[in-house]
Design an enzyme around this catalytic site. Structure first.
Site, PDB file in Angstrom:
ATOM      1  N   HIS A   1     -28.862  27.182 -12.362  1.00 12.83           N
ATOM      2  CA  HIS A   1     -27.676  28.207 -11.776  1.00 12.83           C
ATOM      3  C   HIS A   1     -27.388  29.354 -12.413  1.00 12.83           C
ATOM      4  O   HIS A   1     -26.455  28.573 -13.565  1.00 12.83           O
ATOM      5  CB  HIS A   1     -26.973  26.863 -11.901  1.00 12.83           C
ATOM      6  CG  HIS A   1     -26.661  25.422 -11.359  1.00 12.83           C
ATOM      7  ND1 HIS A   1     -28.004  25.147 -11.578  1.00 12.83           N
ATOM      8  CD2 HIS A   1     -27.006  25.512  -9.540  1.00 12.83           C
ATOM      9  CE1 HIS A   1     -27.592  24.245 -10.599  1.00 12.83           C
ATOM     10  NE2 HIS A   1     -27.206  24.124  -9.438  1.00 12.83           N
TER      11      HIS A   1
ATOM     12  N   THR B   1      -2.041 -10.810   8.746  1.00 15.96           N
ATOM     13  CA  THR B   1      -0.784  -9.723   8.842  1.00 15.96           C
ATOM     14  C   THR B   1       0.511 -10.626   9.565  1.00 15.96           C
ATOM     15  O   THR B   1       0.339 -10.261  10.879  1.00 15.96           O
ATOM     16  CB  THR B   1      -0.942  -8.510   9.193  1.00 15.96           C
ATOM     17  OG1 THR B   1      -1.843  -8.260   8.381  1.00 15.96           O
ATOM     18  CG2 THR B   1       0.067  -7.983   8.709  1.00 15.96           C
TER      19      THR B   1
ATOM     20  N   ASP C   1      -3.614  -2.596  -4.244  1.00 12.86           N
ATOM     21  CA  ASP C   1      -2.998  -3.499  -5.330  1.00 12.86           C
ATOM     22  C   ASP C   1      -4.288  -3.905  -6.368  1.00 12.86           C
ATOM     23  O   ASP C   1      -4.053  -4.549  -7.816  1.00 12.86           O
ATOM     24  CB  ASP C   1      -3.246  -4.622  -4.420  1.00 12.86           C
ATOM     25  CG  ASP C   1      -1.411  -5.135  -3.981  1.00 12.86           C
ATOM     26  OD1 ASP C   1      -0.981  -3.881  -4.039  1.00 12.86           O
ATOM     27  OD2 ASP C   1      -1.344  -5.352  -3.050  1.00 12.86           O
TER      28      ASP C   1
ATOM     29  N   TYR D   1      -2.762  -2.555  14.340  1.00 10.62           N
ATOM     30  CA  TYR D   1      -4.189  -2.714  15.373  1.00 10.62           C
ATOM     31  C   TYR D   1      -4.394  -3.804  14.257  1.00 10.62           C
ATOM     32  O   TYR D   1      -4.685  -4.181  12.784  1.00 10.62           O
ATOM     33  CB  TYR D   1      -4.772  -1.494  14.166  1.00 10.62           C
ATOM     34  CG  TYR D   1      -6.543  -1.831  14.551  1.00 10.62           C
ATOM     35  CD1 TYR D   1      -6.693  -1.688  15.556  1.00 10.62           C
ATOM     36  CD2 TYR D   1      -7.553  -2.398  13.455  1.00 10.62           C
ATOM     37  CE1 TYR D   1      -8.298  -1.775  16.133  1.00 10.62           C
ATOM     38  CE2 TYR D   1      -8.813  -1.500  13.600  1.00 10.62           C
ATOM     39  CZ  TYR D   1      -9.037  -2.120  14.915  1.00 10.62           C
ATOM     40  OH  TYR D   1     -10.849  -1.950  14.994  1.00 10.62           O
TER      41      TYR D   1
ATOM     42  N   SER E   1       0.974  -0.950  -0.054  1.00  7.74           N
ATOM     43  CA  SER E   1       0.126   0.072  -0.013  1.00  7.74           C
ATOM     44  C   SER E   1       1.373   1.503  -0.131  1.00  7.74           C
ATOM     45  O   SER E   1       1.954   1.463   0.781  1.00  7.74           O
ATOM     46  CB  SER E   1      -0.660  -0.188   1.168  1.00  7.74           C
ATOM     47  OG  SER E   1      -1.783  -1.337   1.322  1.00  7.74           O
TER      48      SER E   1
ATOM     49  N   ILE F   1       1.310   2.218  12.604  1.00  6.90           N
ATOM     50  CA  ILE F   1       2.958   2.229  11.714  1.00  6.90           C
ATOM     51  C   ILE F   1       2.887   2.994  10.619  1.00  6.90           C
ATOM     52  O   ILE F   1       3.979   3.612  10.260  1.00  6.90           O
ATOM     53  CB  ILE F   1       2.438   0.771  11.187  1.00  6.90           C
ATOM     54  CG1 ILE F   1       2.657  -0.715  12.071  1.00  6.90           C
ATOM     55  CG2 ILE F   1       4.050   0.503  10.609  1.00  6.90           C
ATOM     56  CD1 ILE F   1       2.302  -1.884  12.635  1.00  6.90           C
TER      57      ILE F   1
END
EC number: 3.1.4.17
Length: 928
Positions: A644, A487, A434, A476, A419, A453
């Site tokens: 507008h 992980t 990814d 976490y 990432s 981290i």
């Protein structure tokens, strides 16, 4: 035997030269003409086994590679540490140029020797001056371990070319290797005489004094000419299995950082994937530290299980011997033998056999590993260069560039997931994953820049290698628990620009072919991050250049479309001064007043009147001519789509004035915030083209190219146009502000105008609800920001707070604009949304949905915060009931036609009790 020793030389040449020799590589270009003679010379050096052979081989080698060689003298250290030549016998001179070369330990070249160098007849032919184009070379050979001169070679030859100079360097190195080998063999022979063996044939010497053990190890050394460690291991392990009678042998290589062991070869089998495991576990790690052999009984159960998994069989016996590098005295590998044939355990003789093997092959092994590391580094450098090429070809699109960075980082490090986060003020933002690029802002990931981290790396600017993610306090694991993903390890490194400022963070997860990311991966990531930083910085710069070009194009387009404000226009506007609000209409400050009833030509004066009534002109000492030019320029900045247009902007600005007058906003907000809100209402739809954000992106318009990456395409354009007007000569109403107030005013305008994007409103809706529940706190800056956004949205939708006829007519204008966009989308070959398709839109239901999900919740929040705003909510609810009746009427009487605008024909109006008061400008008749 000569063939075997030839193989020894080839191995030495290749490994000690670390891959610099080109004549042994099959994939290199054909060697130069001298390569064959050089190879023969080196093979001769590799074949020597005694001093006499060494002297002759050195002479032959130099004669083969140097030009016009006339004389070669070789001086070797004798028992009394003197450098002596035997042909003819004499000692190296103690003075002169030869002695200078010995002391300096560097090769010396001269045009002849002086008187102090001459020792009678042996060196008489080398006296200066020599014949033209000839020289004397004094070549000291250094023992790298002791740092002393092991030999000196004196050569009388011609001048050297570059290729001959390189060949001489090769001969020097391999002459020293040959000398060390001869000395080692001389030392080994007395030991062989003293040792006894159970097998007499093993100790039986041949005519040259070699035992069977010596012949076996020499034969093995002769076979070690491979360029890669895998082939070398196969041959060494085959030898160990024969000598120790083991069923399997392997080498567990120690990583550079001493943190893990790896194995690629087991016995005769080369593993498809390298097996790695931590060195910190069990007894194997202690072997590396203690340098002591161990057997199966010394292992822990975890060690045994790990080795059995690696081997694929049960362990009955095991011997582990450390392999120590002579150069560093550190353990570079663990030689392991498993399951002895015909025995329950390995003996001391087996241990000595392994140690004896690596006494001769250890240097070749370490050289091969070093060579292989250099080759790996070379490949990685080439890969990094290719990465740089790939990255620098995608500078035109940051998202594509980040996707390329993710792919390359994952491939280089063999990571499972990668990432990349970019630093955006105080947040780390990830829009590229990814799986691809996220186009929708709602799906991008934003995390605080000081948390987790990635946040730690962004804050410290230091690389972070985490072998065990779950054991790290910053990790976490909630995401893993919810997704089922595990992980294992993380390598997170910063991406910096040329000023060493962190601009992003890359996070690699789960090393595929190892227990964790190694020191090598860290070094590779550090090098890779440099390319990332350069490419991202240049990509962002490239983007800014493109944006500048787009802005220039837009400015030109705007100047072509709009006319400048003439002096006559603002002079006429201010001719009679600013009109009081009461003179416009007695109900001008009431919520029931409909601003669209005012003629468009009178709206500019009405803007000035409202600003004066709110006391902004006096408080901020605004120059009236400048203010008049600004108002006229803003009015001209609006195009003429059905809805507008300038009358919409005027209506929104008037509602802001109503909020100020009726809700006493000065008790809730600062004056500068209210002033910014009013000016933002005037400018919030500048240069609107009658199409929404999604159309700009789908049509790949100039606006989309400029703003799509930031989101809220049209809103950012409206703000940019407001800034362009402020920067126009004579239009900057904030010109006399302090630097601090000027910056704050522009920041407020940007945030308020961006809040007109309903997608932004929906994102903050829960925060608005929470603020309404706990109550507004004037000392809370976040409450100020939220309230400004809510007020802007309520102003933008204020037409829904007017009477039914106004609301119905406004719906007609809105859907005319929507259907025009739908027609454009159909022309582009796209399918428009139902609300923009004139053939499918069911306006009553669309309006009911809009009222229930957008308008009513907004004015309910306004009522909760300001009880005096209750009538606004009630009127919106009443209009919603009118739409319900219209829908019910159509259900009974049937649809009028295929044209959705026919829903709004007078015939299908719901009777209203209010009576028509006056004609409405571009809209409808007004009710009271």
């Amino acid at each position: 035997m000569v063939l075997v020793l030839h193989h020894i030389l080839i191995a030495v040449v290749q490994f000690l030269r670390r891959g610099q020799q080109v004549f042994l590589k099959p994939d290199e270009p054909p060697p130069q003409p001298c390569a064959d003679s050089l190879q023969d010379a080196l093979l001769s050096l590799g074949a020597v086994i005694d001093i006499a052979g060494l002297r002759q081989a050195a002479k032959d080698a130099l004669s083969a590679v140097l030009p016009k060689v006339e004389t070669v003298y070789t001086y070797l250290v004798d028992g009394e540490s003197r450098l002596v030549c035997e042909d003819p016998p004499h000692e190296l001179p103690q003075e002169g140029k030869i002695r200078e070369a010995v002391i300096s330990r560097k090769r010396l070249s001269c045009d002849g020797l002086g008187p102090s160098d001459l020792l009678g007849k042996p060196l008489a032919r080398l006296v200066a001056p020599l014949a033209p184009d000839t020289q004397v070379l004094v070549i000291p050979l250094l023992d790298k371990e002791t740092g002393t001169v092991a030999a000196v070679i004196l050569v009388h030859c011609g001048q050297l070319s570059d290729s001959e100079e390189q060949s001489l360097q090769v001969v020097e190195k391999h002459a020293l290797v040959a000398l060390q080998r001869v000395q080692a063999l001389q030392q080994r022979r007395p030991e062989a005489v003293q040792n006894t063996s159970a097998d007499p044939s093993e100790d039986q010497k041949d005519e040259k004094g070699y035992t069977a053990h010596d012949r076996k190890i020499l034969q093995l050394c002769g076979e070690l000419y491979d360029l890669d460690a895998t082939s070398l291991q196969l041959k060494v392990l085959r030898y160990l299995q024969q000598e120790t009678q083991a069923t399997h042998c392997c080498l567990l290589l120690v990583s550079e950082d001493n943190l893990q062991l790896s194995c690629k070869v087991i016995g005769e089998k080369v593993l498809g994937e390298e097996v790695s495991f931590p060195l910190t576990m069990g007894r194997l790690g202690q072997v590396v530290e203690d340098k002591q052999c161990i057997q199966l009984k010394d292992l822990t159960s975890d060690d045994v299980q790990q080795l059995q998994n690696m081997l694929g069989c049960e362990l009955r016996a095991m011997l582990c011997v450390p392999v120590i590098s002579r150069a560093t005295d550190q353990v570079v590998a663990l030689a392991c033998a498993f399951n002895k044939l015909g025995g329950d355990f390995f003996t001391d003789e087996d241990e000595r056999a392994i140690q004896h093997c690596f006494h001769y092959t250890g240097t070749v092994l370490t050289s091969t590993l070093a060579f292989q590391k250099e080759q790996k580094l070379k490949c990685e450098c080439q890969a990094l260069l290719q990465v740089a090429k790939n990255l620098f070809t995608h500078l035109d699109d940051v998202s594509v560039l980040l996707q390329e960075i993710i792919t390359e980082a994952r491939n280089l490090s063999n990571a499972e997931i990668c990432s990349v986060f970019l630093l955006d003020q105080n947040e780390l933002v990830a829009k590229v994953f990814d799986g691809g690029v996220v186009d929708d802002e709602s799906y991008e990931i934003r995390i605080p820049a000081d948390q987790g981290i990635a946040g730690h790396v962004a804050t410290t600017g230091q690389i972070l290698n985490i072998p065990d993610a779950y054991a790290h306090p910053l990790f976490y694991r909630g995401v893993d628990d919810s997704t089922g993903f595990r992980t294992r390890n993380i390598l997170c490194f910063p991406i910096k620009n040329e000023n060493q400022e962190v601009i992003g963070v890359a996070e690699l997860v789960n090393k595929i072919n190892g227990p964790w990311f190694s020191k090598f991966d860290e070094d590779l990531a550090t090098a890779f991050s440099i390319y990332c930083g350069i490419s991202i910085a240049h990509s962002l710069l490239y983007k800014k250049v493109n944006e500048a070009q787009y802005r220039s194009h837009l400015a030109n387009e705007m100047m072509m479309y709009h006319m400048k404000v003439s002096d006559d226009e603002y002079t006429k506007l201010l001719h009679d001064g600013i009109q009081p609000v009461a003179a416009i209409d007695s109900n001008f400050a009431n919520f029931t007043y409909t601003p669209r009833s005012l003629p468009e030509d009178d709206t500019s004066m009405a803007i000035l009147s409202m600003l004066q009534d709110m006391n902004f002109i006096n408080n901020y000492k605004i120059d009236c001519p400048t203010l008049a030019r600004f108002c006229l320029m803003v009015k001209k900045g609006y195009r003429d789509p059905p809805y507008h247009n300038w009358m919409h902007a005027f209506s929104v600005s008037h509602f802001c004035y109503l909020l100020y007058k009726n809700l006493e906003l000065s008790n809730y907000l600062e004056d500068i915030e209210i002033f910014a809100l009013f000016i933002s209402c005037m400018c919030h739809d500048l240069d609107h083209r009658g199409t929404n954000n999604s159309f700009q992106v789908a049509s790949k318009s100039v606006l989309a190219a400029l703003y799509s990456s930031e989101g809220s395409v049209m809103e950012r354009h409206h703000f940019a146009q407001a800034i362009a007007i402020l920067n126009t000569h004579g239009c900057n109403i904030f010109d006399h502000f302090s630097r601090k107030d000027y910056q704050r005013m522009l920041d407020l305008m940007r945030d308020i105008i961006l809040a007109t994007d309903l997608a932004h409103h929906l994102r903050i809706f829960k925060d608005l609800q929470k603020m309404a529940e706990v109550g507004y706190d004037r000392n809370n800056k976040q409450h100020h920001r939220l309230l400004l956004c809510l007020l802007m949205t309520s102003c933008d939708l204020s037409d829904q707070t007017k009477g039914w006829k106004t609301t119905r007519k406004i719906a007609e204008l809105i859907y005319k604009e929507f259907f025009s966009q739908g027609d454009l989308e159909k022309a582009m070959g796209n399918r428009p949304m139902e609300m923009m398709d004139r053939e499918k839109a069911y306006i009553p239901e669309l309006q009911i949905s809009f009222m229930e999900h957008i308008a009513m919740p907004i004015y309910k929040l306004l009522q909760d915060l300001f009880p005096k705003a209750a009538e606004l909510y009630e009127r919106v609810a009443s209009n919603r009931e009118h739409w319900t009746k219209v829908s019910h009427k159509f259900t009974i009487r049937g649809l009028p036609s295929n044209n959705s605008l026919d829903f709004l024909d007078e015939e299908y109006e719901v009777p209203d009790l209010d009576v028509t008061r006056a004609p409405v400008n571009g809209c409808c008749s007004l009710e009271g």
